[in-house]
Design a protein around this motif. Structure first.
Motif, short mmCIF file in Angstrom:
data_model
loop_
_atom_site.label_atom_id
_atom_site.label_comp_id
_atom_site.label_asym_id
_atom_site.label_seq_id
_atom_site.Cartn_x
_atom_site.Cartn_y
_atom_site.Cartn_z
N UNK A 616 -0.41 11.10 -20.17
CA UNK A 616 -0.13 10.37 -18.93
C UNK A 616 1.31 9.85 -18.99
N UNK A 617 1.95 9.90 -17.86
CA UNK A 617 3.33 9.44 -17.78
C UNK A 617 3.34 7.91 -17.63
N UNK A 618 3.18 7.24 -18.75
CA UNK A 618 3.06 5.78 -18.72
C UNK A 618 4.33 5.12 -18.19
N UNK A 619 5.47 5.70 -18.54
CA UNK A 619 6.74 5.10 -18.11
C UNK A 619 6.85 5.06 -16.59
N UNK A 620 6.33 6.11 -15.95
CA UNK A 620 6.43 6.15 -14.49
C UNK A 620 5.37 5.25 -13.84
N UNK A 621 4.13 5.43 -14.25
CA UNK A 621 3.06 4.64 -13.62
C UNK A 621 3.27 3.14 -13.84
N UNK A 622 3.73 2.78 -15.03
CA UNK A 622 3.87 1.36 -15.34
C UNK A 622 5.29 0.85 -15.12
N UNK A 623 6.10 1.67 -14.47
CA UNK A 623 7.42 1.23 -14.00
C UNK A 623 8.28 0.64 -15.12
N UNK A 624 8.39 1.38 -16.22
CA UNK A 624 9.21 0.91 -17.33
C UNK A 624 10.66 0.68 -16.91
N UNK A 625 11.12 1.47 -15.92
CA UNK A 625 12.54 1.37 -15.53
C UNK A 625 12.89 -0.05 -15.10
N UNK A 626 11.98 -0.69 -14.40
CA UNK A 626 12.25 -2.05 -13.92
C UNK A 626 11.54 -3.12 -14.75
N UNK A 627 10.53 -2.71 -15.48
CA UNK A 627 9.76 -3.68 -16.24
C UNK A 627 9.29 -3.06 -17.56
N UNK A 628 10.20 -2.91 -18.51
CA UNK A 628 9.82 -2.27 -19.77
C UNK A 628 8.73 -3.04 -20.49
N UNK A 629 7.88 -2.30 -21.17
CA UNK A 629 6.74 -2.91 -21.86
C UNK A 629 6.92 -2.76 -23.38
#
Lengths: 710, 155
Positions: A616-629
């Motif tokens: 699963x593309x976690x970076x995209x679904x969880x919006x890492x670009x604006x809110x890194x986890x």
């Protein structure tokens, strides 16, 4: 001449299939058979609308004890956990958000976003004839809000006296008791059912924060069936739900957990990428005010058990009933539904108590008009929500998500068979007058083309709409906020097109389907906003500016290898097109594959299935670009989840007509997400959340039990 | 009730005068109709939760014992499910009546044998060349079956 007589009958049966509310399999002296699953596989019912049906036997074979377990691990159908603490679960159709799946009981829509949040786990499987699943907007004439599709639970009408008991014990303290009794009499039947289901909290990574929510659930219900009362054929059921669940803290000490509001009872060092210090975690941006044992800047946890726990008590009463009467050459149908749903919840020190009432009224008639079968009707739906609560600081935020929706509507449907039944067409349109979102028209078209006896094509196109509610649209957005600013003035609109090609001969059956879904005005709930005047946290309730598309296909092939053994292989592939964070708020895989073997010989029954989930593309679904986890040790969360297999096995031996025993293992190879990545995450400043979810939240589960039938 | 019968010359789209066949399980092996000795065959489709299906099964068994034709009962259910049928029905499902189980997806076989609507009970009578010569949706009677078998004998 005989052919002329046959056609209206065939048409009437086909349309009865197409209307879930009228899918009563007893039609006078004949029984509609071909739509029903006769085996372990969900098969397409012989309807103009592609509908997958799970019969009672299939539900039993999977070892499912509740609706969410029964529907999981099927092509195009899955169950998504959206919170590692409270385990709120949704049924996901065509990989669209779970709130777009509408649950119907005997064809009556009486569940809302509030009641499906935890309510889907509280739908017992006792006394069911089958579950029908239709994917795509507009699949249900009476539930236009089913943007992803509908799940209709069909109650079984007993024809003889029955008593069924099923006692199951499983690992993690699981205990499930099912009791079902039926009394058949001339012209009717009465039923009663009871289910008790409980399960401990599970903490696989030993950080003292559970990944699997513990619960205790009692369900009870009665049903009635009267074949002729003043010319009406009447059926109905009353269900009562009482559930308590808690996640985060282990155990069932609800009051104690709520009162434990300070200190650190957890171990933040345990688990994958745990913190260097058990007292707290690293703050990735270095802003933490505490110094961890390794000298890094961090945050010590000091909110007690209460600060990481969610406790939800659910109290629900629901009644549905329908009556049909012969009217001229056709039929008249009356239906009513009522639900009272109360949720008393505690979310990490915030208190939220919701009280919801729903009504559903329907009058419809189905009449032949020449060679066309016409269905027309009116419905009235009422749904309100009234809440009280406090945020984590104790400040009252009563009524922040209150709403009252009233929706009268009318619908018209026409069915016609062409070319001597080779092509069947069903077209419909409904108009809803929503008290907040105004008038909305929802058309749909279904075409069934019987290429030959074995091969048929189904094409469907439709539109659905859904009035957004602020309750749990995304995340736990309502929880810790002082008010919700509603900037939503448009309903969510979904356009769907699908094509299914199915083939069925004596040993081989396959179904291939393509699905296109495009959702406009998707509701967004941003709980991270701040009131520009007061500076207090507020939640913005808005609509997405750009549409979201989910496009995919799936293929299921079943072959009977021997008289005793049947094999199924299936796969699905989906693409997600979205650009606004929060629209598709939970990660979904692009690809999944399924393998299954079903064995049946004499008294023995067995089922082995494997489900492969792709990355699963976690970076995209969880919006890492604006809110890194980040993990607790300050490392970044995975950009992509690993692929994984989950295998389940169940066997049953029928000792005699009355007694049977069964044994099963779910997740045989003990794959669980917490071995690879914690479901907990922190942002760059060290704020914690519970929604990094992509894999199983429970490992191997062993269960067994005994069945008794009288 | 959807009661009708086809004479040899009045074939419909659902029952073209071609030889019909199936390959179904009797629990231990697959049975292919075309490999059985040619003779008139009565095929009955049923389910254990279909009351008229259950009512007519003892009568079908009785006629099977008279050996006027071959009788085949095809259950559109799993063996585990048909085992829940009343004892009288299970007794009826014994030789000479041949009990088979239908495919997982029964739509194809039902349509092939002239019942695309999928209503039960459904009975179709084949002549010795495996061509449909009579069929009925709904409960059958001894009289209807006798007449149908006689008619099929003439085709």
């Amino acid at each position: 001449m005989n052919q002329v007589i046959l056609r209206p009958l065939a048409a009437a049966l086909a349309l009865a299939f197409a209307l879930p509310a009228m899918a009563d399999k007893q039609l006078g002296d004949v029984t509609v058979s071909s739509g029903k699953s006769v085996g372990a596989k969900p098969v397409l019912r012989d309807e103009i609308i592609a509908t997958e049906s799970l019969g009672a036997r299939e539900l039993e074979k999977t070892g499912a004890t509740m609706l969410t377990e029964a529907l999981d691990k099927r092509p195009g159908i899955s169950v998504q956990t959206e919170c590692s603490i409270c385990n709120v679960r949704n049924v996901v159709l065509n990989n669209l958000p779970g709130r777009y799946t509408t649950l119907l009981i005997d064809g009556i829509p009486i569940f809302s976003s509030v009641s499906t949040a935890y309510g889907l786990d509280s739908v017992a499987l006792g006394g069911l004839e089958r579950i029908d699943i239709s994917r795509g907007a507009g699949t249900s004439l009476i539930a236009p809000e089913a943007l992803a599709g509908s799940v209709n639970i069909v109650t079984r009408r007993p024809t003889k006296d029955e008593f069924l008991a099923n006692q199951q014990l499983g690992s993690h303290g699981q205990w499930n008791t099912d009791l079902f009794g039926a009394k058949a009499f001339t012209g009717g039947a009465l039923t009663a059912n009871f289910n008790h289901n409980q399960h401990d909290t599970v903490d696989a990574d030993d950080n003292k924060v559970s990944e699997y929510t513990g619960y205790k659930r009692n369900l009870g219900g009665i049903g009635f069936f009267v074949d002729d009362i003043g010319g009406f054929k009447l059926r109905g059921r009353l269900d009562i739900v009482d559930e308590k669940r808690m996640g985060g803290a282990m155990g069932t000490g609800y009051s104690g957990v709520k009162a434990d509001g300070s200190g650190n009872p957890f171990n933040w060092s345990n688990g994958k990428n745990g913190s260097p210090d058990p007292r707290g975690w690293v703050t990735p941006d270095g802003s933490g005010g505490d110094t961890l044992s390794n000298g890094q800047a961090g945050t010590f946890y000091n909110d007690g058990l209460a600060g990481m726990s969610e406790i939800i008590f659910t109290d629900r009463k629901q009644f549905v009933s329908s009556a049909t009467h012969k009217l001229g050459e056709g039929s008249l149908r009356l239906a009513v539904g009522y639900a009272k749903h109360k949720q008393d919840s505690f979310y990490e020190k915030a208190v939220y108590k919701a009280d919801q009432t729903q009504y559903y009224l329907e009058t419809s008639t189905q009449q032949p008009l020449g060679a066309t079968l016409v269905t027309t009707g009116v419905t009235y739906r009422y749904e309100d929500l009234s809440s009280t609560g406090t945020d984590a600081s104790g400040a009252a935020n009563d009524g922040i998500d209150n709403y009252k929706y009233r929706t009268p509507s009318a619908f018209l449907q026409g069915y016609h068979a062409f070319l001597d039944g080779v092509v069947e067409v069903n077209g419909s349109v409904r108009y809803d007058k929503h008290n907040v979102f105004g008038g909305i028209t929802s058309p749909r078209l279904n075409v069934l083309w019987n290429h030959n006896h074995e091969l048929s094509s189904r094409f469907a196109a439709g539109r659905g709409f859904r009035a957004p509610t602020s309750f749990f649209e995304q995340d736990h957005g309502i929880l810790d906020t002082t008010r919700i600013v509603r900037q939503v003035d448009k309903a969510e609109i979904s356009d769907n097109a699908s094509y299914a090609l199915s083939y069925a001969e004596d040993r081989l059956a396959w179904v291939a389907s393509l699905n296109y879904n495009r959702v406009k005005n998707m509701a967004l709930l941003d709980s991270g906003a701040t009131d520009p005047v007061s500076g207090l946290p507020i939640t913005l309730f808005t609509s997405a500016k750009k549409p979201v598309s989910v496009v995919g296909g799936d293929l299921t092939v079943t072959y009977k290898l021997t008289p005793q053994l049947e094999a199924t292989i299936a796969g699905e592939h989906f693409k997600y097109r979205f650009s606004e964070a929060g629209t598709l708020a939970f990660a979904r895989p692009e690809t999944r594959a399924y393998l299954r073997l079903d064995y049946e010989s004499g008294p023995w029954t067995g089922m082995l299935r494997g489900t492969w989930t792709g990355p699963m593309d976690l970076a995209k679904f969880y919006d890492y670009a604006n809110n890194p986890r980040y993990n607790f040790d300050g490392t970044r969360k995975m950009d992509k989840s690993p692929s994984f297999w989950v295998a389940d096995l169940r066997g049953e031996y029928r000792i005699n007509k009355q007694w049977g025993v069964f044994l099963g293992v779910d997740n045989i190879f003990d794959f669980k997400q917490s071995d690879k990545e914690s479901m907990l995450w922190i942002d760059s400043s060290g704020s914690i959340d519970v929604t990094q979810i992509w894999g199983p939240n429970r490992g191997r589960f062993i269960y067994g039990g005994v069945k008794f039938a009288l | 009730m959807g009661l009708f019968a086809l004479s040899g010359g009045a074939a419909s789209a659902e029952t073209a005068p071609t030889a019909l066949d199936f390959e179904l399980s009797d629990g231990s092996s697959f049975v292919r109709l075309s490999t059985l000795p040619p003779r008139i065959t009565v095929i009955n489709f049923w389910r254990s939760d279909c009351p008229p299906c259950l009512r007519e099964m003892p009568m079908l068994a009785q006629l099977a014992r008279q050996d006027k034709s071959r009788f085949v009962a095809i259950a559109l259910q799993r063996p585990h499910e048909t085992a829940a049928a009343p004892a009288g029905v299970l007794d009826a499902l014994q030789p000479p009546l041949q009990a088979l189980h239908g495919p997982t997806e029964p739509r194809g076989i039902l349509a092939r044998f002239g019942n695309p609507a999928g209503a039960l009970p459904y009975t179709v009578v084949l002549d010795a060349q495996r061509r449909a010569c009579a069929r009925q949706i709904g409960e059958v009677t001894t009289r209807w079956l006798d007449a149908a078998i006689q008619r099929c004998n003439r085709t």
